[in-house]
Design a protein around this motif. Structure first.
Motif, PDB file in Angstrom:
ATOM      1  N   HIS A 114       5.667   1.750  10.404  1.00  0.00           N
ATOM      2  CA  HIS A 114       5.934   3.155  10.113  1.00  0.00           C
ATOM      3  C   HIS A 114       7.313   3.593  10.617  1.00  0.00           C
ATOM      4  O   HIS A 114       7.688   4.758  10.457  1.00  0.00           O
TER       5      HIS A 114
ATOM      6  N   LEU B 129      -4.630  -8.084   5.200  1.00  0.00           N
ATOM      7  CA  LEU B 129      -3.717  -8.384   4.093  1.00  0.00           C
ATOM      8  C   LEU B 129      -3.946  -9.798   3.562  1.00  0.00           C
ATOM      9  O   LEU B 129      -4.023 -10.752   4.339  1.00  0.00           O
TER      10      LEU B 129
ATOM     11  N   PRO C  61      -7.093   6.366   8.279  1.00  0.00           N
ATOM     12  CA  PRO C  61      -6.791   4.932   8.379  1.00  0.00           C
ATOM     13  C   PRO C  61      -6.540   4.496   9.826  1.00  0.00           C
ATOM     14  O   PRO C  61      -6.112   5.284  10.667  1.00  0.00           O
TER      15      PRO C  61
ATOM     16  N   THR D  33      -4.352   1.527  11.130  1.00  0.00           N
ATOM     17  CA  THR D  33      -3.451   0.466  10.672  1.00  0.00           C
ATOM     18  C   THR D  33      -2.909  -0.400  11.796  1.00  0.00           C
ATOM     19  O   THR D  33      -2.345  -1.458  11.528  1.00  0.00           O
TER      20      THR D  33
ATOM     21  N   TYR E 147     -10.838 -10.185   5.973  1.00  0.00           N
ATOM     22  CA  TYR E 147     -10.302  -8.835   5.812  1.00  0.00           C
ATOM     23  C   TYR E 147      -8.844  -8.859   6.238  1.00  0.00           C
ATOM     24  O   TYR E 147      -8.346  -9.849   6.776  1.00  0.00           O
TER      25      TYR E 147
ATOM     26  N   ARG F 191      -2.571  -2.355   6.789  1.00  0.00           N
ATOM     27  CA  ARG F 191      -1.958  -1.173   6.178  1.00  0.00           C
ATOM     28  C   ARG F 191      -2.975  -0.319   5.413  1.00  0.00           C
ATOM     29  O   ARG F 191      -2.904   0.910   5.434  1.00  0.00           O
ATOM     30  N   ASP F 192      -3.936  -0.935   4.754  1.00  0.00           N
ATOM     31  CA  ASP F 192      -4.887  -0.201   3.911  1.00  0.00           C
ATOM     32  C   ASP F 192      -6.281  -0.137   4.514  1.00  0.00           C
ATOM     33  O   ASP F 192      -7.253   0.164   3.796  1.00  0.00           O
ATOM     34  N   PHE F 193      -6.404  -0.376   5.817  1.00  0.00           N
ATOM     35  CA  PHE F 193      -7.734  -0.434   6.428  1.00  0.00           C
ATOM     36  C   PHE F 193      -8.179   0.933   6.934  1.00  0.00           C
ATOM     37  O   PHE F 193      -7.449   1.630   7.634  1.00  0.00           O
ATOM     38  N   THR F 194      -9.394   1.312   6.570  1.00  0.00           N
ATOM     39  CA  THR F 194     -10.054   2.486   7.136  1.00  0.00           C
ATOM     40  C   THR F 194     -11.388   2.030   7.707  1.00  0.00           C
ATOM     41  O   THR F 194     -12.199   1.409   7.003  1.00  0.00           O
TER      42      THR F 194
END
Length: 462
Positions: A67, A283, A17, A19, A281, A26-29
């Motif tokens: 994080h 959140l 990922p 981020t 794209y 948070r969920d991006f790859t």
């Protein structure tokens, strides 16, 4: 290359990922690797993971992250080996995770980014080497943008040789990067640097006879803690003992650098981060079920309010204001003019001509100028994390970068090298102090050569 390397979390990787330490991503790859990641893989490096950072690279202490904060792994001599008993200090930012990974021995080097000091500041705090290269020498393709005219991919290493090996693998022209410097200019810079290095590199081994080191008087502001000066003086005495000449120089527009930097960087950030609207794209936070039918702007507002942290919001607002019709002339344009004056200051004191100047332009170097500049990397040693949290809400937070932003505004190479520790009895006793070596554009070889000598001096005095 065969060495373990970590990658900062704002550099795209297809197998992990990316981020940017933000809830927005948070969920991006990423579907692709950044150019620098491809080059590392081609060179045989072992990429061991991604490192924490300040959100979108905005911060000086690495506490602005979803994080959590990065804890400095450095251990002063005599401190308890038990983790729960150790003093928790900041690793610096925004590349604190990269510096901490190297300082903890998890990898030999790590990729970082540097917009206003985000490679050099954490390197100083963690007692490792941090190199910000000349702007345009390392590709930014696949690096999530903060401020396009300032962002550089930096290298943090356990020593100068490790940083140099990674830099050599990455410093290649990339046609995908619109800010990449062409090969002809790179060749010219190499020739100019080699010509000016020859007299003192070809001398007796370990001798620096012929090297002129400039000490900029403006880099000792009132905010500089006295405990930082003693390690710098020891380094300067040792370099002088090897034959180097110390020359006091003046860069009169340095006092305006911090203000100009935050206006320019925030303005560019407000433009770059406009793409994160929660629709294309990133959140997406829908309006509450009981909300009235909303406009597109209100839909964007829900996503951006939830996705961005407080520091990112603050800089977006500042940058948006600086670009408004009422403020553009008084803030953004004035900051750009000051940036040019800061560049001119550097070119006036360097003996090496500016390789970026056109052939028809008048010389922008001083025949009796200096080869490199030497100054403290930071105004203090790493602050305690409780102090860092208090700084986050004050203007003092932004002063951390006061010694690093001038080289960023000018696009020059700068390297922070460990120079010892704070002496007993002072705040931060036993914690690392770094000194920065700054050179003319394209003179990375000169900067790293002086950095290696500083390392030799430290080993001799250990």
């Amino acid at each position: 290359m065969g060495m373990p390397v970590a990658v900062k979390d704002n550099i795209c990787t297809a197998d992990a990922p990316t981020t940017c330490a933000s809830a927005m991503l948070r969920d991006f790859t990423s579907p692709f690797d950044a150019t620098v990641v491809k080059l590392l893989n081609n060179a045989g490096a072992a990429i061991v993971g991604k490192t924490n950072c300040d959100e979108f690279g905005m911060g000086s202490l690495n506490i602005n992250s979803i994080h959590g904060p990065v804890v400095n792994p450095y251990q002063p001599h005599g401190q308890s080996t038990l983790w729960e008993d150790r003093e928790r200090r900041a690793a610096g930012g925004s590349s604190g995770g990269s510096a901490a990974a190297v300082a903890a021995g998890m990898c030999d080097a790590a990729l970082a980014t540097d917009t206003g000091g985000s490679t050099r500041l954490p390197a100083s705090y963690c007692g490792v080497v941090g190199l910000k290269p000349s702007y345009g020498l390392i590709s930014r393709w696949g690096v999530v943008s903060f401020a396009d005219s300032l962002d550089c991919v930096g290298v943090i290493g356990k020593d100068v040789v490790s940083a140099e090996r990674v830099y050599d693998a990455l410093a290649q022209f990339d046609p995908q990067d619109p800010t990449a410097i062409p090969e002809s200019t790179r060749t010219r810079a190499h020739e100019l640097c080699s010509h000016h290095m020859f007299p003192w590199v070809s001398a007796v081994q370990n001798s620096l006879v012929g090297l002129k080191i400039g000490i900029p008087q403006e880099y000792f502001p009132t905010s500089l803690e006295p405990s930082i000066v003693a390690p710098l003086r020891r380094v300067l005495r040792a370099l002088k003992g090897r034959g180097a000449t110390l020359v006091p120089v003046s860069l009169p527009n340095t006092s305006y650098a911090l203000s100009a930097y935050y206006i320019i960087a925030s303005a560019e950030a407000s433009s770059n981060l406009a793409r994160y609207d929660g629709v294309q794209y990133g959140l997406h936070v829908p309006p509450p079920p009981d909300a009235l039918p909303s406009t597109p702007a209100e839909t964007y507002a829900y996503s951006r309010s939830a996705g961005f942290g407080a520091e990112v919001k603050k800089r977006i607002l500042l940058g948006t204001y600086a670009l408004t019709a009422d403020a553009f002339d008084n803030y953004f344009l004035k900051a750009q003019r000051l940036r040019q004056l800061i560049r001119d200051d550097f070119h006036r004191v360097f003996a090496v001509p500016n390789p970026l100047a056109s052939a028809s332009a008048p010389p922008t170097s001083a025949p009796d100028g200096v080869h490199v500049l030497l100054h403290p990397s930071a105004i203090r040693a790493a602050p305690r994390l409780d102090q860092a949290a208090a700084l986050a809400g004050s203007l003092d937070n932004y002063v951390q970068d006061v010694l690093t932003v001038p080289a960023s505004l000018a696009g020059l190479p700068a390297m922070s090298v460990p120079a010892g520790v704070v002496e007993a009895g002072a705040e931060g006793a036993g914690w690392p102090v770094g000194v920065s070596v700054v050179g003319q554009w394209g003179c990375e070889a000169m900067v790293m050569r002086v950095g290696k000598v500083i390392e030799e001096v430290q080993r001799e005095n250990a």
